[in-house]
Design a protein around this motif. Structure first.
Motif, PDB file in Angstrom:
ATOM      1  N   TYR A  23     -10.406   6.428 -10.339  1.00  0.00           N
ATOM      2  CA  TYR A  23     -10.203   4.992 -10.394  1.00  0.00           C
ATOM      3  C   TYR A  23      -9.139   4.621  -9.364  1.00  0.00           C
ATOM      4  CZ  TYR A  23      -9.658   0.237 -11.919  1.00  0.00           C
ATOM      5  OH  TYR A  23      -9.623  -1.126 -11.944  1.00  0.00           O
ATOM      6  N   ILE A  24      -9.604   4.243  -8.175  1.00  0.00           N
ATOM      7  CA  ILE A  24      -8.722   3.876  -7.074  1.00  0.00           C
ATOM      8  C   ILE A  24      -9.080   2.457  -6.656  1.00  0.00           C
ATOM      9  CG2 ILE A  24      -7.969   4.415  -4.718  1.00  0.00           C
ATOM     10  CD1 ILE A  24      -7.325   6.651  -6.639  1.00  0.00           C
ATOM     11  N   GLN A  25      -8.117   1.560  -6.684  1.00  0.00           N
ATOM     12  CA  GLN A  25      -8.340   0.183  -6.254  1.00  0.00           C
ATOM     13  C   GLN A  25      -7.903   0.045  -4.792  1.00  0.00           C
ATOM     14  OE1 GLN A  25      -7.900  -2.976  -9.382  1.00  0.00           O
ATOM     15  NE2 GLN A  25      -6.337  -1.509 -10.083  1.00  0.00           N
ATOM     16  N   SER A  26      -8.887   0.149  -3.912  1.00  0.00           N
ATOM     17  CA  SER A  26      -8.661   0.000  -2.478  1.00  0.00           C
ATOM     18  C   SER A  26      -9.472  -1.177  -1.969  1.00  0.00           C
ATOM     19  CB  SER A  26      -9.113   1.255  -1.718  1.00  0.00           C
ATOM     20  OG  SER A  26      -8.321   2.357  -2.043  1.00  0.00           O
ATOM     21  N   SER A  32      -5.993   8.197  -9.922  1.00  0.00           N
ATOM     22  CA  SER A  32      -6.736   9.049  -8.992  1.00  0.00           C
ATOM     23  C   SER A  32      -7.351  10.277  -9.654  1.00  0.00           C
ATOM     24  CB  SER A  32      -5.831   9.474  -7.834  1.00  0.00           C
ATOM     25  OG  SER A  32      -4.697  10.165  -8.339  1.00  0.00           O
ATOM     26  N   ASN A  73      -2.820   7.600 -15.094  1.00  0.00           N
ATOM     27  CA  ASN A  73      -3.849   8.633 -15.241  1.00  0.00           C
ATOM     28  C   ASN A  73      -4.115   8.916 -16.717  1.00  0.00           C
ATOM     29  OD1 ASN A  73      -4.925   9.544 -12.641  1.00  0.00           O
ATOM     30  ND2 ASN A  73      -2.785  10.009 -12.191  1.00  0.00           N
ATOM     31  N   TYR A  83      -0.760  -0.579  -4.462  1.00  0.00           N
ATOM     32  CA  TYR A  83       0.163  -0.114  -5.504  1.00  0.00           C
ATOM     33  C   TYR A  83       0.935  -1.258  -6.149  1.00  0.00           C
ATOM     34  CZ  TYR A  83      -0.976   4.550  -4.061  1.00  0.00           C
ATOM     35  OH  TYR A  83      -1.666   5.698  -3.789  1.00  0.00           O
ATOM     36  N   GLN A 111      -3.715   2.528 -10.739  1.00  0.00           N
ATOM     37  CA  GLN A 111      -4.425   3.558  -9.982  1.00  0.00           C
ATOM     38  C   GLN A 111      -4.442   4.825 -10.834  1.00  0.00           C
ATOM     39  OE1 GLN A 111      -5.910   2.729  -7.351  1.00  0.00           O
ATOM     40  NE2 GLN A 111      -4.692   1.321  -6.149  1.00  0.00           N
ATOM     41  N   PRO A 149      -5.225   2.228  -0.762  1.00  0.00           N
ATOM     42  CA  PRO A 149      -5.066   1.811  -2.161  1.00  0.00           C
ATOM     43  C   PRO A 149      -3.896   0.839  -2.284  1.00  0.00           C
ATOM     44  CG  PRO A 149      -4.575   4.164  -1.893  1.00  0.00           C
ATOM     45  CD  PRO A 149      -4.954   3.637  -0.558  1.00  0.00           C
ATOM     46  N   GLN A 173     -13.710  -2.334 -10.469  1.00  0.00           N
ATOM     47  CA  GLN A 173     -12.897  -2.252  -9.262  1.00  0.00           C
ATOM     48  C   GLN A 173     -12.551  -3.665  -8.788  1.00  0.00           C
ATOM     49  OE1 GLN A 173     -11.866   0.651  -7.608  1.00  0.00           O
ATOM     50  NE2 GLN A 173     -12.483   1.647  -9.495  1.00  0.00           N
ATOM     51  N   THR A 180       0.825  -1.209   0.000  1.00  0.00           N
ATOM     52  CA  THR A 180       0.000   0.000   0.000  1.00  0.00           C
ATOM     53  C   THR A 180       0.864   1.265   0.000  1.00  0.00           C
ATOM     54  OG1 THR A 180      -0.159  -0.054   2.416  1.00  0.00           O
ATOM     55  CG2 THR A 180      -1.909  -1.156   1.173  1.00  0.00           C
TER      56      THR A 180
END
Length: 172
Positions: free
Chosen positions: A102-105, A98, A40, A81, A96, A79, A51, A28
């Motif tokens: 689009y944040i994969q948490s 942001s 991005n 990484y 990712q 998130p 997701q 993370t």
């Protein structure tokens, strides 16, 4: 998808993985060379992609009963990484973006002391059983950077809870 294939990703190696993550299957902490700008850019003209998805369903029944099991945990919603399918496998960059929401948490719950004694308040068990805290994992699907610089979905084991286990003591 043609535009996604045209993106040039930076090269990365396991030495790019932050030290606290080296013995895990996830990280993370963004590594020094994490391609924020490229990811991005990837989402510039696209609607958000799927997701992370839980592959194995967690038990939904309360199995803890009325007593706390004494297993200390840390819960975070960070998130991801970097991930790898299993320890020893190659690390992969998690995509990712942001700037494009689009944040994969995922929710991560880790044991603070695996092998620690648990259910210590149930003294009647101590003579017959040895108890210990144990880390449990579930499999999640995560969108990552594929070798050759394209996105792909892989499955990664992530920590989801810490539970108390027991073993019968040998009777003399």
């Amino acid at each position: 998808m043609a535009k996604l294939n045209a993106i040039k990703f930076p090269e990365h190696h396991d030495d790019d993985v932050p030290e606290p993550c080296r013995n895990l299957t996830y990280c993370t902490i963004p590594p020094k060379n994490y391609p924020f700008k490229e990811f991005n850019e990837m989402f510039k003209f696209y609607k958000p992609a799927p997701q992370p998805k839980l592959v194995l369903s967690p038990v939904s029944i309360n199995t803890r009963g009325e007593f706390d099991d004494d297993c200390e945990t840390k819960i975070s919603y960070d998130p991801l990484y970097k991930v790898r399918e299993k320890r020893g496998n190659e690390w992969r960059n998690v995509i990712q973006a942001s700037e494009h929401d689009y944040i994969q948490s995922v929710r991560l719950e880790t044991c603070q002391k695996t092998e620690a004694t648990c259910f210590s308040h149930l003294e009647e068990l101590q003579d017959s059983y040895s108890t210990f805290c144990f880390q449990k994992y579930n499999v999640w699907k995560v969108l990552v950077e594929k070798p050759g610089h394209a996105p792909e979905e892989i499955e990664a084991e992530l920590p989801v809870c810490c539970s108390c286990h027991y073993k019968s003591k040998q009777l003399v």
